[in-house]
Design a protein around this motif. Structure first.
Motif, PDB file in Angstrom:
ATOM      1  N   ILE A  71       0.851  -1.034   0.016  1.00  0.00           N
ATOM      2  CA  ILE A  71       0.087   0.021   0.081  1.00  0.00           C
ATOM      3  C   ILE A  71       0.980   1.148   0.182  1.00  0.00           C
ATOM      4  O   ILE A  71       1.803   1.389   0.831  1.00  0.00           O
ATOM      5  N   GLU A  72       0.665   1.854  -0.799  1.00  0.00           N
ATOM      6  CA  GLU A  72       1.774   3.131  -1.165  1.00  0.00           C
ATOM      7  C   GLU A  72       1.646   4.185   0.043  1.00  0.00           C
ATOM      8  O   GLU A  72       2.935   4.550   0.310  1.00  0.00           O
ATOM      9  N   THR A  73       0.433   4.515   0.587  1.00  0.00           N
ATOM     10  CA  THR A  73       0.471   5.436   1.583  1.00  0.00           C
ATOM     11  C   THR A  73       0.628   4.826   3.118  1.00  0.00           C
ATOM     12  O   THR A  73      -0.225   3.698   3.262  1.00  0.00           O
ATOM     13  N   PRO A  74       1.530   5.274   4.062  1.00  0.00           N
ATOM     14  CA  PRO A  74       1.476   4.629   5.093  1.00  0.00           C
ATOM     15  C   PRO A  74       0.340   4.825   6.076  1.00  0.00           C
ATOM     16  O   PRO A  74      -0.316   5.919   5.927  1.00  0.00           O
ATOM     17  N   TYR A 119       2.208   3.656  15.962  1.00  0.00           N
ATOM     18  CA  TYR A 119       2.743   2.430  15.302  1.00  0.00           C
ATOM     19  C   TYR A 119       2.316   2.405  14.111  1.00  0.00           C
ATOM     20  O   TYR A 119       1.091   2.472  13.687  1.00  0.00           O
ATOM     21  N   PHE A 120       2.998   2.612  12.902  1.00  0.00           N
ATOM     22  CA  PHE A 120       2.763   2.843  11.702  1.00  0.00           C
ATOM     23  C   PHE A 120       2.755   1.347  10.902  1.00  0.00           C
ATOM     24  O   PHE A 120       3.187   0.187  11.417  1.00  0.00           O
ATOM     25  N   SER A 121       2.177   1.477   9.527  1.00  0.00           N
ATOM     26  CA  SER A 121       2.048   0.038   8.884  1.00  0.00           C
ATOM     27  C   SER A 121       3.662  -0.374   8.243  1.00  0.00           C
ATOM     28  O   SER A 121       3.552  -1.442   7.863  1.00  0.00           O
ATOM     29  N   GLU A 122       4.260   0.659   8.129  1.00  0.00           N
ATOM     30  CA  GLU A 122       5.596   0.480   7.817  1.00  0.00           C
ATOM     31  C   GLU A 122       6.549   1.618   8.357  1.00  0.00           C
ATOM     32  O   GLU A 122       5.990   2.557   9.079  1.00  0.00           O
ATOM     33  N   ALA A 123       7.881   1.314   8.089  1.00  0.00           N
ATOM     34  CA  ALA A 123       8.682   2.515   8.703  1.00  0.00           C
ATOM     35  C   ALA A 123       8.635   3.750   8.142  1.00  0.00           C
ATOM     36  O   ALA A 123       8.275   3.732   6.802  1.00  0.00           O
ATOM     37  N   VAL A 124       8.358   5.026   8.716  1.00  0.00           N
ATOM     38  CA  VAL A 124       8.367   5.947   8.340  1.00  0.00           C
ATOM     39  C   VAL A 124       9.496   7.072   8.936  1.00  0.00           C
ATOM     40  O   VAL A 124       9.882   6.764   9.703  1.00  0.00           O
ATOM     41  N   GLU A 125       9.290   8.121   8.486  1.00  0.00           N
ATOM     42  CA  GLU A 125      10.380   9.276   8.953  1.00  0.00           C
ATOM     43  C   GLU A 125       9.386  10.478   8.846  1.00  0.00           C
ATOM     44  O   GLU A 125       8.726  10.587   8.331  1.00  0.00           O
ATOM     45  N   ARG A 157      14.440   6.282  10.715  1.00  0.00           N
ATOM     46  CA  ARG A 157      13.057   5.585  10.245  1.00  0.00           C
ATOM     47  C   ARG A 157      12.640   4.614  11.360  1.00  0.00           C
ATOM     48  O   ARG A 157      13.562   3.719  11.688  1.00  0.00           O
ATOM     49  N   ALA A 158      11.271   4.411  11.363  1.00  0.00           N
ATOM     50  CA  ALA A 158      10.989   3.304  12.176  1.00  0.00           C
ATOM     51  C   ALA A 158       9.415   3.169  12.101  1.00  0.00           C
ATOM     52  O   ALA A 158       8.701   4.077  11.716  1.00  0.00           O
ATOM     53  N   LYS A 191       6.656  10.529   5.962  1.00  0.00           N
ATOM     54  CA  LYS A 191       7.007   9.547   4.616  1.00  0.00           C
ATOM     55  C   LYS A 191       7.566   8.095   5.009  1.00  0.00           C
ATOM     56  O   LYS A 191       8.230   7.979   5.938  1.00  0.00           O
ATOM     57  N   SER A 192       7.087   7.326   4.081  1.00  0.00           N
ATOM     58  CA  SER A 192       7.521   5.931   3.936  1.00  0.00           C
ATOM     59  C   SER A 192       9.130   6.101   3.264  1.00  0.00           C
ATOM     60  O   SER A 192       9.441   7.091   2.549  1.00  0.00           O
ATOM     61  N   ILE A 193       9.711   4.956   3.538  1.00  0.00           N
ATOM     62  CA  ILE A 193      10.758   4.861   2.705  1.00  0.00           C
ATOM     63  C   ILE A 193      10.773   5.084   1.304  1.00  0.00           C
ATOM     64  O   ILE A 193      11.684   5.494   0.545  1.00  0.00           O
TER      65      ILE A 193
END
Length: 543
Positions: A71-74, A119-125, A157-158, A191-193
């Motif tokens: 999924i493109e958007t975290p 807590y996000f669905s993927e690592a973000v910054e 990122r985390a 933002k995600s990676i």
């Protein structure tokens, strides 16, 4: 070349590299991506069904599924405190029984700060005070919120981020409701990676009640000494008022229409793939087909849990996935440890996603009173990896003893750093081979009692591949360490650099290391020096 010969690894790899650039730049004919990925799926299916045991096409199919699942958007999927919760906090005492309690929403506060975890669905910054706003009557407005990534690397990122909500005592309304609102994503900063930003602003609210009362029930951090024998644990019984609050650990649901459209296409495509590979496995016992099916089922369950617009049926694929990984252990012995690790992650997901099964592993420590000192006991489950901690952000006491947890390049306890309330952890009787496997624990500022007895620490050589040299003592990352402060006559400090790098940041009052090869008298003297707050070592009170 692929049309001439399906069994061509280089051609499939080259196709994935080219297609990545075409999709990313939205080149004419390669947009929208849903149309392109559907056509690619049809192509690779021809290769897979022509010869299921030829792995060249499977590698491309695996890459293709990652594009479909992604999924493109975290998304913000979990928080501590949970949205809508009533947080009952006690200071220098214990909670008053006049307040209804829930194990998820009550804890003891000693530092004057309340941790807030995203807590996000993927690592973000980009999680900072400009992208996160907080409205509260209790927070000290003169103190800027500092958000820290909960990660063992230094990438910035985390998946999990933490800040601490501090308050001046004179502003806090004791025994009254103190509302807090946290709003996420007001700017394009999170933002995600891959560079995609949080899809839309979101917020959650909770209410804090603070009480100062005379202690009449023991708190986990003030008990004389934590002992992990079965006789100290009582079956946890849920009261009717508490059962509904356990659902507060459910994931946040996406309500964004654009994101939901993408979810629907992704979910429908994965559902079609599942049906296709079930059909394939009905006629051939293909190990990579089983692995792919297991991953597809896991991905579908995750999507359904994240998006409320998808079919709201109960996730029921855990048993099927566990059976697939068990079959793979027997079918492919050379890679059995990988399958066991995946089996462990799915088993934990199953236990923590189902309230009924989850509660079977919850116990009261010493005091059988409801909601007092709740311990999650995940013992004797043959776990070799840890995951699914996002549902466990409220846990203060965790027992992972008598499993098969072992050290794998720092991935053993990956994720535990998000459990910011964790104060007591039992990792005894596992296969942990080095102190470096404990690195995620360095970020647990509430951790006070740690049991790593009866492991394999010291029985294996220390892996130094992640350092630029053989010891971090000569590495630039350790240039600010004051080694002279911990000098002990007759002890070569450089023998314990690995232990020092872990324990120097912990504030432990209790530690058990007995039963490890490294657990000699010299290292015990060293640990006492490194951790001045240590009060008990291997069950003996220090003088």
């Amino acid at each position: 070349m692929i049309n001439g010969n399906f069994s061509n690894y280089s051609a499939w790899h080259n196709r994935s590299v080219l297609l990545s650039h075409l999709l990313e730049n939205k080149v004419e004919g390669y947009f929208p991506k849903e149309k392109v990925l559907t056509e690619e799926n049809d192509l690779v299916h021809q290769a897979l069904f022509t010869d299921p045991h030829d792995q060249s096409g499977w590698f491309y199919h695996h890459w293709l599924l990652n594009q479909i699942v992604k999924i493109e958007t975290p998304l913000l999927v979990y928080t501590w405190p949970p949205p809508g919760s009533n947080l009952k906090v006690s200071v220098d005492g214990c909670l008053d029984d006049s307040l209804p309690l829930s194990p998820i929403t009550s804890f003891h506060l000693k530092t004057g700060q309340i941790p807030v975890v995203l807590y996000f669905s993927e690592a973000v910054e980009g999680v900072n005070s400009s992208t996160i706003t907080l409205e509260s009557s209790i927070h000290d407005t003169n103190t800027e919120l500092i958000w820290s990534p909960l990660s063992t690397n230094n990438s910035g990122r985390a998946q999990a981020w933490v800040t601490h909500l501090s308050f001046p005592e004179e502003k806090f309304h004791f025994s009254q409701a103190n509302p807090v609102k946290v709003t996420i994503g007001h700017s394009e900063g999170i933002k995600s990676i891959s560079g995609f930003t949080l899809s839309h602003p979101t917020y959650f609210e909770f209410i804090v009640y603070l009480r100062t009362t005379a202690p009449h029930h023991a708190d986990l951090q003030s008990l004389d000494m934590i002992t992990w024998g079965d006789e100290n644990f009582h079956t946890y019984e849920v009261h009717p008022k508490e059962s509904s609050q356990l659902k507060l650990s459910d994931p946040l649901k996406s309500s964004d229409d654009n994101g939901s459209m993408a979810y629907r296409w992704n979910a429908e495509t994965i559902t079609s793939e599942i049906a296709l590979f079930r059909e394939l496995l009905s006629v051939t016992d293909c190990k990579i087909g089983k692995l792919t099916l297991a991953r597809l089922l896991t991905a579908l369950d995750a999507m359904i849990s994240y998006d409320k617009t998808l079919e709201s049926k109960e996730v029921v694929h855990f048993e099927e996935v566990l059976e697939l990984y068990s079959d793979l252990v027997k079918l492919d012995p050379p890679h059995s440890q990988f399958y066991k690790d995946e089996h462990s992650l799915v088993l934990l997901q199953q236990l923590t996603s189902n309230p009924e099964s989850f509660l079977r592993h919850c116990y009261n420590y010493r005091d059988p009173s409801p909601s007092r000192n709740i311990c999650l006991r995940l013992c004797n489950l043959s776990l070799s990896r840890i995951g699914s901690v996002k549902q466990l952000l409220w846990i203060q006491m965790l027992d992972l003893s008598h499993n098969q947890l072992r050290s794998i390049e720092g991935k053993l306890l990956l994720g535990l750093e998000a459990m910011q309330l964790l104060s007591c952890l039992n990792l005894s009787n596992n296969k942990i081979g080095s102190f470096s496997a404990l690195e995620p624990l360095k970020q647990l500022q509430s951790l006070r009692a740690l049991n790593i007895s009866n492991n394999e620490i010291g029985a294996h050589s220390v892996g130094t591949r992640r350092y630029l040299c053989s010891s971090p003592l000569s590495h630039t990352a350790g240039s600010d360490w004051n080694f002279g402060e911990f000098a002990i006559d007759g002890i070569d400090f450089t023998n314990y650099w690995e232990a020092f790098s872990i324990f120097k940041d912990l504030k432990l009052t209790q530690l058990e290391i007995i039963g490890n090869v490294v657990a000699g008298e010299k290292i015990k003297l060293f640990l006492v020096k490194v951790m001045p707050a240590l009060r008990w070592l291997d069950g003996v009170e220090l003088q």
